[in-house]
Design an enzyme around this catalytic site. Structure first.
Site: not given
Ligand code: MG
Length: 241
Positions: A8
């Protein structure tokens, strides 16, 4: 052994809060809306968070949340809501221009380069993320970049990960590891896709949603030890609640 790391970006590698703060301040100044107080920023931030969660649940489209969050915020602040669309356009540019790495992130990604297939998996907008990746130099580190806007699916939708698996057909699911700060998009996404998950939880938040994660780290520098340990059956035995 893990071979493919799905990273991420916002809140895991890059300091999203810092970019958000600078981006919002720059836009307030650009549109002559006066000063943006910390209190206002906090209000915006929690509205924004609620809208992104609606996106993760599939209740709203990306375009609806991008504009809707500013309409809701402007409504509360007594600012003309019709400004929301133009404000968002400017904000996307500013977001992409402000890059702050979280502790250990750049060194770790560089250290792992070539040893693992490293991919960015992000729900951000294409405009902001592409600018951010280029400006940060991350575009040279990642082997693949997956942006939800290109894929047509948002994390945690399994459709997002299906695209990843199709792009990297040589790897089995247990050889993947998703690393992210969000329980609802990254960890739940990993669970939905059937791959191991590592929750980056620097603030030691409780796992209120009881997402079944495999690993939890408070700092990114804990990751090399985790990766070098062998997890022959990463899925069930190491799952913690
Ligand atoms: Mg994030």
């Amino acid at each position: 052994m893990y071979k493919v790391l799905l990273w991420d970006i916002d809140g895991t590698i890059l300091d999203f809060q810092a970019s958000e703060r600078e981006g919002m301040r720059a836009c307030f100044s650009h549109f002559s809306l006066g000063p943006l107080s910390d209190e206002m920023l906090k209000t915006y931030s929690s509205i924004n968070h609620r809208f992104w969660q609606a996106l993760e649940r599939g209740e709203m489209s990306k375009q609806e949340i991008l504009i809707g969050r500013f309409q809701a915020f402007f409504h509360l602040m007594g600012i003309n809501e019709q400004l929301a669309e133009a404000f968002n356009r400017e904000y996307q540019l500013r977001l992409g221009d402000t890059v702050y790495f979280l502790d250990h992130a750049y060194a770790l990604l560089s250290q792992l380069q070539g040893k693992y297939v490293q991919c960015a998996v992000t729900n951000g907008t294409r405009l902001a993320q592409e600018r951010k990746l280029k400006k940060s130099g991350l575009d040279h580190i990642f082997d693949h970049i997956f942006i939800s806007e290109d894929l047509g699916f948002e994390k945690p939708n399994p459709g997002f990960f299906d695209v990843v698996f199709r792009r990297l057909p040589a790897y089995r699911k247990q050889e993947y590891l998703i690393i992210g700060d969000s329980l609802t998009s990254d960890m739940q996404g990993g669970v939905n896709a059937g791959i191991p998950c590592c929750w980056f939880n620097p603030n030691r938040l409780p796992n209120l949603q009881h997402v079944p994660i495999d690993h939890e780290i408070q700092s990114l520098d804990e990751l090399p030890a985790l990766l070098s340990a062998s997890f022959p059956t990463a899925l069930s035995p190491h799952r913690i609640l």
